[in-house]
Design a protein around this motif. Structure first.
Motif, PDB file in Angstrom:
ATOM      1  N   THR A  91       0.837  -1.205   0.000  1.00  0.00           N
ATOM      2  CA  THR A  91       0.000   0.000   0.000  1.00  0.00           C
ATOM      3  C   THR A  91       0.869   1.251   0.000  1.00  0.00           C
ATOM      4  OG1 THR A  91      -1.840  -1.083   1.145  1.00  0.00           O
ATOM      5  CG2 THR A  91      -1.680   1.310   1.347  1.00  0.00           C
ATOM      6  N   ALA A  92       0.622   2.120  -0.975  1.00  0.00           N
ATOM      7  CA  ALA A  92       1.429   3.330  -1.130  1.00  0.00           C
ATOM      8  C   ALA A  92       0.894   4.126  -2.312  1.00  0.00           C
ATOM      9  CB  ALA A  92       2.894   2.970  -1.382  1.00  0.00           C
ATOM     10  N   VAL A  93       1.413   5.324  -2.453  1.00  0.00           N
ATOM     11  CA  VAL A  93       1.229   6.080  -3.690  1.00  0.00           C
ATOM     12  C   VAL A  93       2.384   5.696  -4.609  1.00  0.00           C
ATOM     13  CG1 VAL A  93       1.100   8.344  -4.765  1.00  0.00           C
ATOM     14  CG2 VAL A  93       0.055   7.963  -2.517  1.00  0.00           C
ATOM     15  N   TYR A  94       2.044   5.309  -5.815  1.00  0.00           N
ATOM     16  CA  TYR A  94       3.039   4.864  -6.782  1.00  0.00           C
ATOM     17  C   TYR A  94       3.280   5.961  -7.814  1.00  0.00           C
ATOM     18  CZ  TYR A  94       3.070   0.148  -4.930  1.00  0.00           C
ATOM     19  OH  TYR A  94       3.232  -0.946  -4.114  1.00  0.00           O
ATOM     20  N   TYR A  95       4.559   6.193  -8.076  1.00  0.00           N
ATOM     21  CA  TYR A  95       4.967   7.233  -9.012  1.00  0.00           C
ATOM     22  C   TYR A  95       5.826   6.628 -10.118  1.00  0.00           C
ATOM     23  CZ  TYR A  95       3.870  10.363  -5.094  1.00  0.00           C
ATOM     24  OH  TYR A  95       3.251  11.026  -4.060  1.00  0.00           O
ATOM     25  N   CYS A  96       5.614   7.088 -11.334  1.00  0.00           N
ATOM     26  CA  CYS A  96       6.575   6.779 -12.381  1.00  0.00           C
ATOM     27  C   CYS A  96       7.451   8.005 -12.577  1.00  0.00           C
ATOM     28  CB  CYS A  96       5.905   6.364 -13.680  1.00  0.00           C
ATOM     29  SG  CYS A  96       5.012   7.661 -14.529  1.00  0.00           S
ATOM     30  N   ALA A  97       8.648   7.755 -13.074  1.00  0.00           N
ATOM     31  CA  ALA A  97       9.611   8.835 -13.222  1.00  0.00           C
ATOM     32  C   ALA A  97      10.528   8.547 -14.396  1.00  0.00           C
ATOM     33  CB  ALA A  97      10.423   8.991 -11.942  1.00  0.00           C
ATOM     34  N   ALA A  98      10.993   9.607 -15.006  1.00  0.00           N
ATOM     35  CA  ALA A  98      11.922   9.520 -16.127  1.00  0.00           C
ATOM     36  C   ALA A  98      13.306   9.947 -15.654  1.00  0.00           C
ATOM     37  CB  ALA A  98      11.459  10.410 -17.280  1.00  0.00           C
ATOM     38  N   GLY A 117       5.513  11.765 -12.324  1.00  0.00           N
ATOM     39  CA  GLY A 117       4.075  11.860 -12.439  1.00  0.00           C
ATOM     40  C   GLY A 117       3.461  12.316 -11.132  1.00  0.00           C
ATOM     41  N   GLN A 118       2.146  12.425 -11.121  1.00  0.00           N
ATOM     42  CA  GLN A 118       1.449  12.920  -9.936  1.00  0.00           C
ATOM     43  C   GLN A 118       1.170  11.818  -8.923  1.00  0.00           C
ATOM     44  OE1 GLN A 118      -0.059  11.983 -12.642  1.00  0.00           O
ATOM     45  NE2 GLN A 118      -1.823  10.807 -11.956  1.00  0.00           N
ATOM     46  N   GLY A 119       1.346  10.586  -9.336  1.00  0.00           N
ATOM     47  CA  GLY A 119       1.146   9.454  -8.438  1.00  0.00           C
ATOM     48  C   GLY A 119      -0.240   8.863  -8.531  1.00  0.00           C
ATOM     49  N   THR A 120      -0.336   7.587  -8.218  1.00  0.00           N
ATOM     50  CA  THR A 120      -1.627   6.900  -8.167  1.00  0.00           C
ATOM     51  C   THR A 120      -1.651   6.032  -6.918  1.00  0.00           C
ATOM     52  OG1 THR A 120      -3.190   5.507  -9.422  1.00  0.00           O
ATOM     53  CG2 THR A 120      -0.860   4.948  -9.613  1.00  0.00           C
ATOM     54  N   GLN A 121      -2.775   6.063  -6.199  1.00  0.00           N
ATOM     55  CA  GLN A 121      -2.866   5.379  -4.906  1.00  0.00           C
ATOM     56  C   GLN A 121      -3.176   3.903  -5.102  1.00  0.00           C
ATOM     57  OE1 GLN A 121      -2.861   6.794  -1.394  1.00  0.00           O
ATOM     58  NE2 GLN A 121      -2.496   4.588  -1.195  1.00  0.00           N
ATOM     59  N   VAL A 122      -2.444   3.074  -4.392  1.00  0.00           N
ATOM     60  CA  VAL A 122      -2.713   1.636  -4.344  1.00  0.00           C
ATOM     61  C   VAL A 122      -2.959   1.262  -2.889  1.00  0.00           C
ATOM     62  CG1 VAL A 122      -1.756  -0.668  -4.672  1.00  0.00           C
ATOM     63  CG2 VAL A 122      -1.377   1.102  -6.405  1.00  0.00           C
ATOM     64  N   ILE A 123      -4.100   0.643  -2.628  1.00  0.00           N
ATOM     65  CA  ILE A 123      -4.432   0.191  -1.289  1.00  0.00           C
ATOM     66  C   ILE A 123      -4.705  -1.308  -1.343  1.00  0.00           C
ATOM     67  CG2 ILE A 123      -6.021   0.388   0.660  1.00  0.00           C
ATOM     68  CD1 ILE A 123      -6.587   3.257  -0.263  1.00  0.00           C
ATOM     69  N   VAL A 124      -3.981  -2.054  -0.536  1.00  0.00           N
ATOM     70  CA  VAL A 124      -4.144  -3.500  -0.489  1.00  0.00           C
ATOM     71  C   VAL A 124      -4.717  -3.864   0.875  1.00  0.00           C
ATOM     72  CG1 VAL A 124      -3.052  -5.740  -0.750  1.00  0.00           C
ATOM     73  CG2 VAL A 124      -2.161  -3.762  -2.014  1.00  0.00           C
ATOM     74  N   SER A 125      -5.907  -4.413   0.866  1.00  0.00           N
ATOM     75  CA  SER A 125      -6.566  -4.770   2.124  1.00  0.00           C
ATOM     76  C   SER A 125      -6.246  -6.215   2.507  1.00  0.00           C
ATOM     77  CB  SER A 125      -8.079  -4.588   2.004  1.00  0.00           C
ATOM     78  OG  SER A 125      -8.590  -5.463   1.016  1.00  0.00           O
ATOM     79  N   SER A 126      -6.175  -6.448   3.798  1.00  0.00           N
ATOM     80  CA  SER A 126      -5.840  -7.802   4.278  1.00  0.00           C
ATOM     81  C   SER A 126      -7.081  -8.646   4.466  1.00  0.00           C
ATOM     82  CB  SER A 126      -5.095  -7.696   5.600  1.00  0.00           C
ATOM     83  OG  SER A 126      -5.847  -6.972   6.533  1.00  0.00           O
TER      84      SER A 126
END
Length: 126
Positions: A91-98, A117-126
């Protein structure tokens, strides 16, 4: 100059999969190393993986090896992060970068990346 826009984040159960996309604009996309980083709340930004301009070589941090995969389609100016067997700790905000100039060996260092990039949120629930 390169502009980056991530997409594909969301909420997923542990063990599930997501594919993140990073769409780039700018004529230099096909010649640069692309990286993925993530940042969880209260933690420092963490290198996830990187891919060479040709797509022939990739490198991943140990915690995602065997679960995550980076690919790119230069014709579409897009880089992907396929995430399988997701865990709550992903779980985190994921960013791509050049990445800017510099050796491939420095691809794990966020300071070598020029465009983000601006980032995209990924949430992994247990």
């Amino acid at each position: 100059q390169v502009q980056l826009v991530e997409s594909g984040g969301g909420l997923v159960q542990a063990g599930g999969s997501l594919r993140l996309s990073c769409a780039a604009s700018g004529r230099t996309f096909s010649s640069v190393v692309m990286g993925w980083f993530r940042q969880a709340p209260g933690k420092e930004r963490e290198f996830v993986g990187a891919i060479t301009w040709s797509g022939r070589s990739t490198y991943y941090t140990d915690s995602v090896k065997g679960r995550f995969s980076i690919s790119r389609v230069n014709a579409n100016s897009t880089v992907y992060l396929q995430m399988n067997s997701l865990k709550p700790e992903d779980t985190a905000v994921y960013y791509c970068a050049a990445k800017g100039d510099g050796p491939w060996a420095s691809s794990t260092d966020y300071r070598g990346y020029i465009y983000w990039g601006q980032g995209t949120q990924v949430i992994v629930s247990s």
